[in-house]
Design an enzyme around this catalytic site. Structure first.
Site, PDB file in Angstrom:
ATOM      1  N   LYS A   1       0.895  -1.171   0.000  1.00 29.27           N
ATOM      2  CA  LYS A   1       0.000   0.000   0.000  1.00 29.27           C
ATOM      3  C   LYS A   1       0.931   1.218   0.000  1.00 29.27           C
ATOM      4  O   LYS A   1       1.176   1.866   1.021  1.00 29.27           O
ATOM      5  CB  LYS A   1      -0.928  -0.021   1.206  1.00 29.27           C
TER       6      LYS A   1
HETATM    7  N1  PMP Z   1      -7.749  -1.124  -3.024  1.00 29.20           N
HETATM    8  C1  PMP Z   1      -7.164   0.080  -2.869  1.00 29.20           C
HETATM    9  C2  PMP Z   1      -6.393   0.659  -4.002  1.00 29.20           C
HETATM   10  C3  PMP Z   1      -7.281   0.772  -1.664  1.00 29.20           C
HETATM   11  O1  PMP Z   1      -6.718   1.963  -1.498  1.00 29.20           O
HETATM   12  C4  PMP Z   1      -8.059   0.195  -0.614  1.00 29.20           C
HETATM   13  C5  PMP Z   1      -8.215   0.931   0.685  1.00 29.20           C
HETATM   14  N2  PMP Z   1      -7.138   0.651   1.553  1.00 29.20           N
HETATM   15  C6  PMP Z   1      -8.640  -1.054  -0.829  1.00 29.20           C
HETATM   16  C7  PMP Z   1      -8.465  -1.688  -2.039  1.00 29.20           C
HETATM   17  C8  PMP Z   1      -9.440  -1.728   0.254  1.00 29.20           C
HETATM   18  O2  PMP Z   1      -8.583  -2.136   1.289  1.00 29.20           O
HETATM   19  P1  PMP Z   1      -9.065  -2.204   2.807  1.00 29.20           P
HETATM   20  O3  PMP Z   1     -10.326  -2.989   2.824  1.00 29.20           O
HETATM   21  O4  PMP Z   1      -7.952  -2.905   3.483  1.00 29.20           O
HETATM   22  O5  PMP Z   1      -9.269  -0.802   3.262  1.00 29.20           O
END
Ligand code: PMP
Length: 295
Positions: A160
């Protein structure tokens, strides 16, 4: 976009490199490696009733994102968990958002920054859920982005990392400028990937289909929602999904820390009718994140 109080001009505290400091004092220098070369990883977390949902999973993902960018956090996952709880408590957040971030500092300037300090900060702010379940059931409208999620051999796509959001901002800005809520991104092969900050699910004949996260983030909300569906004996299939299959899906929803479970009514030329499965999982997710209150 509605103007809010700027994020650098707020009361409260930010945890930075081991200490709680006044929110306005949490600054970096202009010659910070992260700002020039995107050597930064972050998390997005949600506080429900004073507790961070899946905190340790998020802290562990932050450490893993850093590892994928070739650096090690100077704090353990348990220390990050504690720092997060401390900053949430110091700011008296009941329903809010948490933004941990780790980045290379300003000790070296150039592509190579082997000796740059690794910094970590955790900010938080009040952020309730604005939309009622009824309003959400109308569904949001997605444009199809021209940008593609990159292949695993072009970028550390499981991290991320800030750099991966360049194409997300471009996609979301274009979608908003053209009257949409968000954009759906295909991947480098032309398969359905995800939205700009959320994962995507589709429903056909009572079965749930979602793309295999082999070149994009396997969201923590995504995994929680798959668990909720399976607990109700719903069938969930993770697989490669082609864009033209969208013509045969009846429901669609997004999952993410910010999106929670958000039904979708439209993606490009395709139409969906938010229905029973989306509503059930939306309600189950709310019950899961609020379970302490209900108990
Ligand atoms: N994809 C992207 C590109 C994101 O930024 C997020 C948000 N973090 C998600 C998917 C969903 O991830 P999460 O459920 O862990 O927030």
């Amino acid at each position: 976009m509605a103007a809010t109080q700027p994020f650098d001009d707020r009361d409260g505290f930010i945890w930075m490199n081991g200490q709680l400091i006044p929110h306005r004092d949490a600054k970096v220098h202009i010659l910070t490696h992260a700002l020039h070369y995107a050597s930064s990883v972050f998390e997005g977390e949600r506080v429900y009733d004073g507790e961070v949902f899946k905190l340790t999973e998020h802290s562990a993902r932050l450490a893993e994102s850093a590892r994928l960018l070739g650096f090690k956090l100077p704090y353990s996952v348990a220390e990050i968990d504690k720092a997060t709880r401390d900053v949430v408590a110091a700011n008296k957040i009941v329903d809010g958002y948490v933004r941990p971030i780790a980045w290379r500092g300003s000790e070296m300037m150039g592509v190579s920054a082997q000796a740059a300090r690794i910094n970590v900060a955790i900010a938080t702010w009040v952020w309730p859920s604005y939309f009622t379940p009824e309003a959400r059931m109308k569904g949001i409208r997605l444009q199809i982005s021209d940008w593609k999620r990159p292949s695993p051999e072009t970028i550390p796509c499981r991290s991320k990392a800030a750099g991966l959001y360049m194409i997300c901002t471009l996609s979301k800005h274009k979608a908003e400028a053209e009257g949409y809520d968000d954009a759906l991104m295909y991947d480098w092969r032309g398969l359905i990937a995800e939205a700009t900050g959320a994962n995507v699910f589709f429903i056909k004949d009572g079965t749930i289909h979602t793309p295999t996260p082999d070149c994009f983030l396997d969201g923590i909300t995504r995994r929680a929602v798959i668990g909720l569906a399976q607990a109700r004996q719903m069938k969930v299939i993770e697989r490669a999904i082609k864009p033209e299959e969208m013509a045969d899906f009846s429901e669609c929803f997004l999952t993410g820390t910010a999106a929670e479970v958000t039904p979708v009514s439209e993606i490009g030329q395709y139409r969906f009718t938010p229905g029973k499965i989306s509503k059930t999982l939306m309600d189950d997710f709310t019950a899961l994140v609020r379970r302490k209150k209900a108990a």
